[in-house]
Structure formats: C-alpha cells, structure tokens
Scaffold this motif. Sequence first.
Motif, PDB file in Angstrom:
ATOM      1  N   PRO A 100      -2.855  -7.232  -3.864  1.00 54.38           N
ATOM      2  CA  PRO A 100      -2.951  -6.061  -3.189  1.00 54.38           C
ATOM      3  C   PRO A 100      -1.623  -5.277  -3.294  1.00 54.38           C
ATOM      4  O   PRO A 100      -0.617  -5.715  -3.375  1.00 54.38           O
ATOM      5  N   GLU A 101      -1.986  -3.756  -3.089  1.00 58.95           N
ATOM      6  CA  GLU A 101      -0.640  -2.958  -3.239  1.00 58.95           C
ATOM      7  C   GLU A 101       0.250  -3.055  -1.743  1.00 58.95           C
ATOM      8  O   GLU A 101      -0.124  -3.564  -0.797  1.00 58.95           O
ATOM      9  N   THR A 131      -3.821  -2.853   2.131  1.00 56.35           N
ATOM     10  CA  THR A 131      -4.935  -3.021   0.982  1.00 56.35           C
ATOM     11  C   THR A 131      -5.429  -4.672   1.037  1.00 56.35           C
ATOM     12  O   THR A 131      -4.460  -5.331   1.141  1.00 56.35           O
ATOM     13  N   THR A 137      -8.955   1.098  -5.381  1.00 55.51           N
ATOM     14  CA  THR A 137      -8.314   0.196  -4.624  1.00 55.51           C
ATOM     15  C   THR A 137      -8.773   0.434  -3.171  1.00 55.51           C
ATOM     16  O   THR A 137      -8.615   1.633  -2.752  1.00 55.51           O
ATOM     17  N   LYS A 193      -8.603   0.919   0.879  1.00 55.46           N
ATOM     18  CA  LYS A 193      -7.395   1.155   1.704  1.00 55.46           C
ATOM     19  C   LYS A 193      -7.991   1.240   3.138  1.00 55.46           C
ATOM     20  O   LYS A 193      -8.896   2.131   3.442  1.00 55.46           O
ATOM     21  N   SER A 234      -9.079   1.917 -11.720  1.00 53.59           N
ATOM     22  CA  SER A 234      -8.857   1.061 -10.762  1.00 53.59           C
ATOM     23  C   SER A 234      -9.189   1.885  -9.144  1.00 53.59           C
ATOM     24  O   SER A 234      -8.888   2.996  -9.010  1.00 53.59           O
ATOM     25  N   ASP A 291     -10.332  -5.455 -10.866  1.00 54.71           N
ATOM     26  CA  ASP A 291      -9.730  -5.198 -12.030  1.00 54.71           C
ATOM     27  C   ASP A 291     -10.627  -4.631 -13.131  1.00 54.71           C
ATOM     28  O   ASP A 291     -11.739  -5.014 -13.274  1.00 54.71           O
ATOM     29  N   PHE A 300      -9.884  -9.671  -8.625  1.00 55.40           N
ATOM     30  CA  PHE A 300      -9.316  -8.658  -7.596  1.00 55.40           C
ATOM     31  C   PHE A 300      -7.828  -8.605  -7.950  1.00 55.40           C
ATOM     32  O   PHE A 300      -7.205  -9.799  -7.870  1.00 55.40           O
ATOM     33  N   ARG A 301      -7.227  -7.569  -8.286  1.00 53.03           N
ATOM     34  CA  ARG A 301      -5.731  -7.584  -8.550  1.00 53.03           C
ATOM     35  C   ARG A 301      -5.150  -7.839  -7.009  1.00 53.03           C
ATOM     36  O   ARG A 301      -5.663  -7.883  -6.215  1.00 53.03           O
ATOM     37  N   GLY A 317      -7.336  -6.591  -3.016  1.00 51.93           N
ATOM     38  CA  GLY A 317      -6.700  -5.597  -4.066  1.00 51.93           C
ATOM     39  C   GLY A 317      -7.602  -4.910  -4.790  1.00 51.93           C
ATOM     40  O   GLY A 317      -9.116  -4.887  -4.419  1.00 51.93           O
ATOM     41  N   ALA A 318      -7.397  -4.074  -5.868  1.00 52.07           N
ATOM     42  CA  ALA A 318      -8.591  -3.356  -6.667  1.00 52.07           C
ATOM     43  C   ALA A 318      -9.116  -4.378  -7.661  1.00 52.07           C
ATOM     44  O   ALA A 318      -8.631  -5.297  -8.104  1.00 52.07           O
TER      45      ALA A 318
END
Length: 661
Positions: free
Chosen positions: A85-86, A169, A257, A259, A255, A175, A82-83, A172-173
């Motif tokens: 968070p935005e 978020t 993500t 929300k 991606s 990857d 997981f990237r 995160g998304a």
Amino acid sequence: MKKLIVTFALCALPILPAAAGLPWTEQMTAAVTPEELKADRFVAFRKADSGMLELVCGDTVLQLNPRSFEITVSGKGASFTFRAPEEALVRLQDGSERSLRLQDAQSVIAVPEQWAGIRGIALALSGFKADGKLLDLKVRLFAGVDYATGDAVFELRPEEKETTLRLATWPGALDGRDVDATVMPHTQGILIPRNWPKVIDAPYTDQGKIGLVYGRSLYMPWWGVTSKDKSAMFLIETPDDAGIRLFHSPEEGTSVTPKWLHTLGRMGYTRRARLKFIDGGYVAMAKAYRGTAKENGTFRSITEKIAETPSYAKLIGSPILHVTARQYDARNKVDALFTPYVELTRKIERLQKEFSLPQAYIHIDGIGYRGYDNLEPDQLPVGEKAGGKEGLRKFLAFAHRNNYLVVYHQQYRDMYLDAPSYNKELLVTREDGTHHVEDTWAGGANALVCATRALDYVRRNNTYLRGIGAQSDGCYLDVFAVVPGDECYHPDHRMSRTQCYEQRRRCFDYIKNNLGIVSSEEPVDWAVRTLHLVHHTVWAVDGERNNFGIPLPLFTLVYHDAIVVPFEIPFLHALISAGMPYLSIDANAQDMEAVRLVAELHKRVGLQEMTNHEMLSADGRKQRSTYADGTIVTVDQDSGDWEIRYPDKTVKGNAIDWKAN
C-alpha cells in the motif's frame, strides 16, 4: 524496532481433501447442519515457513506478507499480485496533516476471522507515530476468501479518536508489470496494453492526482488486468468515497491504485472491495459486472422503465434534436446563441418537409429569463426574448401535435452570484469554511448550491412551468450524473457524498414521477437505475487518434439495454454502440442519411443486450459488436468502412467517402 506479533488458531475442522470426492459446491449443498456451512470448513488458514500468511480454498490461494502487506492471489490457473500500500494521510489533533506508512505500525497482530462464507486474516495495526509522538489511531486490514464465490475480499476498518485517517490505500495497486493489459471503465472504457508507448498520468482527476468513482475516471466501480485468457477484476463495494490513482509508463506498465477518501473529515466506516477471477478478457469482466449490477439493483432494463414511464418508449429509434432558445453572454452583454421558438418551429418543419421526421426527442436549452447557463437555479420566469410564455406554449403544442417529446435543460448545482436567491448560507461549504467559485460559463461567476436544497428548486421551478401551461415531457438535470458527489460542511446542511447522491436521486425521481423522461449528462453507475437518458458517453480519446489507451464500449457491454445513450460524432462510435442519433436542426441530406442508419439500428437493438465485442486489429481501430438478436456491427476507423448485418438484411458503406448501400 517494530514488534510483530502473529497469532492464529488452526481450523477446528480442516478443509475437506479432494479425496472426499466432493467439489465444494456439492459440499455446500450436501450440508445437513449449520456447522457444515461455516467458512472454516472450506477455507484453510496457515502460516508458511516463509512467514507468509496463507488462505487456501480449492484452487484459490491468497498469500499475505504481514510486514509489507503485499498480497498474491492465485486461482483458475493465474496469479496476480497487489503491491504494498502507498502512504496514508492522517490529521493530528492540532489540525496538521502527516503522511505515514501503514507498514510503520509498531504493533501488527494477525488473527483469523470468519463470517458467512468468508474466512480471512485480520491485521490489527497500532502504535503509529508522528514527530516522535504516539498516535491514538488504529487500523484493521482484512484479506480473506469468500468460498461461495471464490473471490478475495478486502476491508479497511478505521478506529479513529483524535487522530483521523484522511486517505488510505488497501490493498495496494494490482501489479501491472507482468500482465498483458489493464482494462478500466475510464469514461466509456479503455484497454491499456502493457507496452502502451505513452505515459498516462492521472487524466480526468477530481482531487489532486485522484480520480473519484462516479466521475470520468470510473463510470463504474471496477477495473481489471488480463493475462493470456485469464483476468482479475477488482470491484469496489463501498464506492461513494473511493477513487483511483492511474499511472502508466512503458517501462513499469499500468498502476491503478485504490484510494479510500475521508468523509466529512474522518474515514468513518469500513471500506470494502473484492477481487474476482474471470475466465476471459474485457468482455467477460463487463459481463461479470453486469451480473453484479443486476444483483444489487443498479441494473434496471429499458423495458422495465418503459412499463413505469410509457413515454420512454418513444425514444427507441428516435433522433434527438438539441436546440438552444437563448444563451446570454453576461461578460460581453450579448447573446451568444439565440433562436426564437418560431424559428425553431420553422427549422423543424423544414426537416419534416424535406426528409420526413416521424419521431423526435427535443431537448431545449435556455428557456429561462436570461437563457442557458444564467441565473441558475433562479433561471425562471420564462424569458421574453425567445418568445415568452406564449411562444413556448405554441412550440410545445406544435411538438405534441407531431407526437414529439420536449424536455428542458435545468441546472441545480450551480448557483450564480447574481441569482436572486444567492446566499452564502446555501452554498456547498468546504471543510475550511470557503466556497468553490468559478467564472467559466456564460452567466458569469457561480458557486455551488448544496444538494440538500436542490429538490426545493426543482419543485418550485416545475410547479411554475406547470402553472403557466408550459409543462414539459421531462427534464435534463445538468451535471448531476457526471460530477462526483459533493461534501458540505455547513452546520445547517452537512452532507456526505453518499447523502449528495441520495439528494440528486430525489431530484431525478421528482422529474420521473411528475413529468416523465429524466436525463442527465453522463452514465455514471449510481444513476443508471433511475435515468432514462444521458447526453453522451465520452470515449477515451483526445481527438481521433491521440488516445490514452484503446477505446472500448465497456459501459455499453454492461448497460446497453438499461439506458439510452445518444451519439453525435464520430459516426462509427454511434454504430458500434448502437446509440440514439443526434440530429442537427440544420441537417442536410447526408446528415439525415446517417441519422436514419443509426436510428434504424437503435430501433432494432435498443432493447437488446450487447452480447459481445471484438477488437479486430491490434490497435483497436477495427471493432465488432454483437447484439442479442444476432445483429453484428463492424467498423473500421482507418478505412471508414462499416457494416450492419441484421438477421434479415445487411447494410454497409463508408463514413469517409460517404456512401451507404
């Protein structure tokens, strides 16, 4: 400088080593005291030399970076990341909004936490600033492992005072750069290969670039990624105020993500999701979600629903006739569509005479005073131009003599500005006090009536129809099952999205309990347990070839035997999904032949699970579906060839150079 404080306590008892000779399922069943079922007996927590916080449960390993909040989860021979968070969005005490990064918290305290079979890491974030001023917002992020399932579990827990969290978020998304494909129930379903050549930028959004759960962005609250023969499936467990941001480029992959949206101005409650490891690809993910739907009660089989509403059985193998008595164009003051009841009767009699029509489900639009999409929710009394009360009663009598079902279109979300009961005090009111108004449909400008008032209109209108002897066999309540839930800030009828879904379900239940068949527009997950029918499932196509992914019947893999779905075009999609066929009231011999083929298929497998689906070509243009009774359907959208292999016979043909044999 950020002050990062990491405190943790070692397991009171470490996870039992493999040398103990007991896989953890056996370890669970062998427990003789409650203490032996505590999560810290199964999930170990440690801080690695790299600074990563780690959870280990059998072959499941979760690694959390306490500074960037990136996460890697490994299990079943695969690893997914997981990237970070935005940015989140907050509202300050003065009403202004600011973006902030969760990583900018001045204090991050990490401690282990456990309950039931879950043990994880809770990060307490505080010390956020905006314009140099300290905010009173606190956020707790949780990442853990559920030893009973092997799943990773994530929670976002807000602590809001004057500063409110509006959008966030966590995690995160997933990857998408190092996976083979992303799979989503985006409409009926799509598979987006890692190297898909087109840019996909948030199709079917509801709020800016965000598509909400329970709309076309996600019919069902999950998505996943595949890598070789392994998959990771992300499941949203608090879906009512959740959405996604979808983006794909051939350079970066896909991606998706998650929300989390505020509800009535505040994040308000804990948001939760989990990651499941799946052996297999998109079919295995769909089947995993089918299990979840059965567990939480979202799945109710057609057989169960028939026991509750016996008339529902008439839909299996039946064509659907979708007809319009009248649609008035209020702008140009002319009828856009008009077919009187006597003419509808004559057209159906022609179908009976020329082709035979032993069963039919007839959906009528526009019985109201000014016809379809006019004056709602005050569309009644019955309009005179199409034949009035007497004409409608005679049409119902004709249909019932032939054992056909008749349902009416009704609309209880739109409130037209010229509706007799129009009142701003009844409308969905935005947070800033304004109202949504559009001028899209035939009846002219309309706003939205709050769903807290919808059941009153449903009850009044159908009591009127019963009183004049024109009660139908059910109703189609437009848009309730395709448009995500509304929020209303009016002080007399404040309503969250969750409450909106509850109010819509009450309307569905009224129709089901008092009339029979209840239907709506598209098969969003929350409504499946109640609905008998929707009018279509949208395939992820823009035209026949300009797809933004490879269309897949993910919804059908989960819910084929839980709800009836009609198909009109293209014919091959109707076959692969074994749906209920639409029949034009002006059908010719070729139309009728296609309808009979689809109707026979639906008659045979309408109560059966779709057990498997295969892409037989890399581009997904050739597909095969299998049903629980052994029926196999194969279609090729390039050549037009199709084949239905029943247990007792095979039927095949071509949908381009029309033939069947």
